[in-house]
Design an enzyme around this catalytic site. Structure first.
Site, PDB file in Angstrom:
ATOM      1  N   SER A 136      24.638  26.743  15.047  1.00  0.00           N
ATOM      2  CA  SER A 136      25.871  27.587  15.806  1.00  0.00           C
ATOM      3  C   SER A 136      26.563  28.256  14.807  1.00  0.00           C
ATOM      4  O   SER A 136      27.286  27.719  13.962  1.00  0.00           O
ATOM      5  CB  SER A 136      26.450  26.411  16.430  1.00  0.00           C
ATOM      6  OG  SER A 136      27.706  27.045  16.974  1.00  0.00           O
ATOM      7  N   LYS A 162      22.604  30.112  17.661  1.00  0.00           N
ATOM      8  CA  LYS A 162      23.685  30.514  18.677  1.00  0.00           C
ATOM      9  C   LYS A 162      24.715  31.039  18.073  1.00  0.00           C
ATOM     10  O   LYS A 162      25.276  30.885  17.100  1.00  0.00           O
ATOM     11  CB  LYS A 162      23.964  29.098  19.211  1.00  0.00           C
ATOM     12  CG  LYS A 162      25.378  28.734  19.690  1.00  0.00           C
ATOM     13  CD  LYS A 162      25.488  27.625  20.515  1.00  0.00           C
ATOM     14  CE  LYS A 162      26.975  27.057  20.418  1.00  0.00           C
ATOM     15  NZ  LYS A 162      26.856  25.712  21.220  1.00  0.00           N
ATOM     16  N   LYS A 164      28.736  32.496  18.634  1.00  0.00           N
ATOM     17  CA  LYS A 164      29.882  32.340  19.384  1.00  0.00           C
ATOM     18  C   LYS A 164      30.241  33.778  19.613  1.00  0.00           C
ATOM     19  O   LYS A 164      30.285  34.745  18.911  1.00  0.00           O
ATOM     20  CB  LYS A 164      30.986  31.741  18.529  1.00  0.00           C
ATOM     21  CG  LYS A 164      31.007  30.551  18.178  1.00  0.00           C
ATOM     22  CD  LYS A 164      30.968  29.619  19.402  1.00  0.00           C
ATOM     23  CE  LYS A 164      30.651  28.012  19.219  1.00  0.00           C
ATOM     24  NZ  LYS A 164      30.762  27.176  20.403  1.00  0.00           N
ATOM     25  N   ASP A 189      27.594  31.854  23.121  1.00  0.00           N
ATOM     26  CA  ASP A 189      28.478  30.384  23.750  1.00  0.00           C
ATOM     27  C   ASP A 189      29.592  31.257  23.611  1.00  0.00           C
ATOM     28  O   ASP A 189      30.199  31.566  22.688  1.00  0.00           O
ATOM     29  CB  ASP A 189      28.358  29.401  23.108  1.00  0.00           C
ATOM     30  CG  ASP A 189      29.027  28.186  23.387  1.00  0.00           C
ATOM     31  OD1 ASP A 189      29.472  28.316  24.687  1.00  0.00           O
ATOM     32  OD2 ASP A 189      29.304  27.197  22.744  1.00  0.00           O
ATOM     33  N   GLU A 216      25.734  30.576  27.317  1.00  0.00           N
ATOM     34  CA  GLU A 216      26.725  29.464  27.542  1.00  0.00           C
ATOM     35  C   GLU A 216      28.193  29.603  27.883  1.00  0.00           C
ATOM     36  O   GLU A 216      28.805  30.140  27.141  1.00  0.00           O
ATOM     37  CB  GLU A 216      26.495  28.554  26.320  1.00  0.00           C
ATOM     38  CG  GLU A 216      27.042  27.036  26.123  1.00  0.00           C
ATOM     39  CD  GLU A 216      26.639  26.496  24.950  1.00  0.00           C
ATOM     40  OE1 GLU A 216      25.836  26.626  24.039  1.00  0.00           O
ATOM     41  OE2 GLU A 216      27.560  25.448  24.740  1.00  0.00           O
ATOM     42  N   ASP A 241      28.496  23.563  29.253  1.00  0.00           N
ATOM     43  CA  ASP A 241      28.904  22.853  28.335  1.00  0.00           C
ATOM     44  C   ASP A 241      30.204  22.115  28.899  1.00  0.00           C
ATOM     45  O   ASP A 241      30.056  21.004  29.419  1.00  0.00           O
ATOM     46  CB  ASP A 241      29.004  23.609  26.946  1.00  0.00           C
ATOM     47  CG  ASP A 241      29.575  22.745  25.824  1.00  0.00           C
ATOM     48  OD1 ASP A 241      29.960  21.546  25.826  1.00  0.00           O
ATOM     49  OD2 ASP A 241      29.715  23.321  24.694  1.00  0.00           O
ATOM     50  N   LYS A 265      26.576  16.914  25.503  1.00  0.00           N
ATOM     51  CA  LYS A 265      27.312  16.288  24.098  1.00  0.00           C
ATOM     52  C   LYS A 265      27.559  14.833  24.560  1.00  0.00           C
ATOM     53  O   LYS A 265      28.291  14.516  25.514  1.00  0.00           O
ATOM     54  CB  LYS A 265      28.454  17.155  23.796  1.00  0.00           C
ATOM     55  CG  LYS A 265      28.230  18.474  23.373  1.00  0.00           C
ATOM     56  CD  LYS A 265      29.325  19.142  23.012  1.00  0.00           C
ATOM     57  CE  LYS A 265      29.199  20.693  22.527  1.00  0.00           C
ATOM     58  NZ  LYS A 265      30.314  21.493  22.548  1.00  0.00           N
ATOM     59  N   GLY A 293      26.673  19.930  19.542  1.00  0.00           N
ATOM     60  CA  GLY A 293      27.444  19.124  18.689  1.00  0.00           C
ATOM     61  C   GLY A 293      28.998  19.677  18.602  1.00  0.00           C
ATOM     62  O   GLY A 293      29.358  20.679  19.407  1.00  0.00           O
TER      63      GLY A 293
HETATM   64  O1  OSB Z   1      30.822  24.834  22.412  1.00  0.00           O
HETATM   65  O2  OSB Z   1      29.301  23.795  21.127  1.00  0.00           O
HETATM   66  C1  OSB Z   1      30.303  24.041  21.363  1.00  0.00           C
HETATM   67  C2  OSB Z   1      32.199  23.504  18.075  1.00  0.00           C
HETATM   68  C3  OSB Z   1      33.351  23.273  18.347  1.00  0.00           C
HETATM   69  C4  OSB Z   1      33.671  23.392  19.509  1.00  0.00           C
HETATM   70  C5  OSB Z   1      32.635  23.596  20.633  1.00  0.00           C
HETATM   71  C6  OSB Z   1      31.438  24.033  20.137  1.00  0.00           C
HETATM   72  C7  OSB Z   1      31.097  23.958  18.707  1.00  0.00           C
HETATM   73  C8  OSB Z   1      29.794  24.071  18.316  1.00  0.00           C
HETATM   74  C9  OSB Z   1      29.485  23.168  17.310  1.00  0.00           C
HETATM   75  O3  OSB Z   1      29.077  25.089  18.669  1.00  0.00           O
HETATM   76  C10 OSB Z   1      27.794  22.986  16.959  1.00  0.00           C
HETATM   77  C11 OSB Z   1      27.486  22.125  16.010  1.00  0.00           C
HETATM   78  O4  OSB Z   1      28.134  21.119  15.921  1.00  0.00           O
HETATM   79  O5  OSB Z   1      26.529  22.358  15.137  1.00  0.00           O
HETATM   80 MG    MG Z   2      29.251  25.138  23.679  1.00  0.00          MG
END
Ligand code: OSB
Ligand code: MG
Length: 374
Positions: A136, A162, A164, A189, A216, A241, A265, A293
């Site tokens: 991510s 992925k 953001k 995401d 996402e 999520d 999660k 995660g």
């Molecule tokens: O939306 O998945 C999410 C990290 C902090 C808050 C929200 C998210 C995330 C990540 C982390 O995308 C993914 C990882 O732990 O590798």
């Molecule tokens: Mg997410």
């Protein structure tokens, strides 16, 4: 089994590379490690991976510490239990506070698996010996910086990336990455950052042509109706999520068509028991799932690897190696990804030991709440 000793370690670790989502930027993370010891001296470890601030969900590190000391400590130490599901049921009457509960759940499952001499993955019903990891990537200052990050992670062998996204950082970076990597398994995401309006619909329609595996959480957590309406207009599956905290939320997603993929999660669902149950429900309904995660330290990361070994986790999980996040993780050995795959440990419990030196060097608060028995 009965838990006699409980220690809560508030730990701060610096991130190797600072991470920005639609709501916040982080260069250190503060999580609470949950250490439980039963009457025969076996230790279990869990992790409360709540963000410090209430921008992902309502919880914070401080609220988790409060819930842990005021309610969950008693809930975990009072009952005698044979299986962690029974413990999770005993604290179900405490509303919400999923991250805090998840830390206790992971510790109980680790203890249970160690007591039975089996890996956590086997205790959960996992079948895979390796899991596929995706990464991510946060919002970067420039598109060039993002392309460099993608190149690093693709070069390290991760098969899925992925990105953001947020209003103002969406079509351009996604097109740049797609142009550079026409065949990459890519998804985005938004962490609920978009308003449900015509402008957003236009952006999502444009993203719909970028060959993304999923989009996402474009809208706010409770916005099932908005997600369902958008999903009807897109080819690309929406993945939920933040919206899915309970099995009832998952039923709402299935009934409304608010998403076609689920990010499970452990933290957001309040523990391994609920996460596993969500996996079973999604699997029965033919909905693919993957394990998300929260930048976990090694303890929570190892729990994510174990969960990802269940058969319904058919998409790459956010279980990248410890080294992507932390120079020194709290576990030995660290979680290692080779060619985008992580081995599922075969030793009992989480399959990693706590690195006591790293733990003590980074602990900022230690709370001991051991049971006083008559
Ligand atoms: O939306 O998945 C999410 C990290 C902090 C808050 C929200 C998210 C995330 C990540 C982390 O995308 C993914 C990882 O732990 O590798
Ligand atoms: Mg997410």
């Amino acid at each position: 089994m009965r838990i006699d000793q409980l220690r809560l370690h508030r730990v701060v670790l610096p991130l190797v590379h600072s991470f920005q989502t639609s709501s916040h930027r982080k260069s250190t993370l503060e999580h609470i490690l949950v250490e439980v010891v039963d009457e025969s001296g076996v230790t279990g470890w869990g992790e409360i991976a709540s963000p410090t601030d209430p921008y992902y969900s309502a919880e914070t590190t401080d609220t988790a510490m409060l819930m842990a000391t005021k309610y969950l400590a008693a809930a975990v130490q009072e009952p005698t239990w044979e299986h962690p599901d029974a413990l999770e049921r005993s604290w179900a009457k405490i509303r919400g506070n999923a991250f805090a509960k998840a830390g206790f759940s992971i510790a109980a499952w680790d203890l249970y698996a160690k007591t039975n001499g089996i890996p956590l993955a086997a205790a959960l019903g996992g079948e895979r010996s390796q899991v596929t990891a995706g990464v991510s990537l946060g919002i970067e200052p420039t598109i060039d910086a993002l392309l460099t990050e993608v190149q690093t992670q693709v070069g390290a062998g991760y098969p899925r990336i992925k990105l953001k996204v947020a209003p103002g950082w969406d079509l351009e970076p996604v097109r740049a990455v797609r142009d550079a990597y026409p065949h990459l398994d890519l998804h985005v995401d938004a962490n609920g950052a978009y308003p449900d309006d015509e402008n957003t619909t236009a952006i999502m329609r444009a993203l719909d042509t970028a060959g993304l595996t999923m989009i996402e959480q474009p809208f706010a957590p409770r916005a099932f109706a908005s997600h369902a309406r958008l999903q009807r207009q897109l080819q690309t599956p929406l993945c939920l999520d933040e919206s899915v905290e309970t099995l009832d939320d998952l039923r709402t997603m299935l009934l409304t068509g608010a998403g076609r993929v689920l990010n499970i999660k452990v933290s957001r669902m309040g523990g391994l028991g609920t996460a596993r149950a969500a996996h079973e429900l999604a699997r029965a309904e033919g909905v693919p799932v993957w394990c998300g995660g929260m930048h976990e330290f090694g303890v929570g990361r190892a729990a994510n690897v174990a969960l990802s070994s269940l058969p319904g986790f058919t998409l790459p999980s956010d279980v990248s190696g410890s080294d992507k996040y932390y120079a020194h993780d709290v576990i030995v050995p660290p979680v290692i990804a080779r060619h985008g795959r992580v081995e599922v440990p075969t030793s009992p419990g989480l399959g990693h030991d706590i690195d006591e030196d790293v733990l003590s060097a980074h602990t900022v608060e230690l709370v001991e709440l051991s049971a006083v028995r008559a």
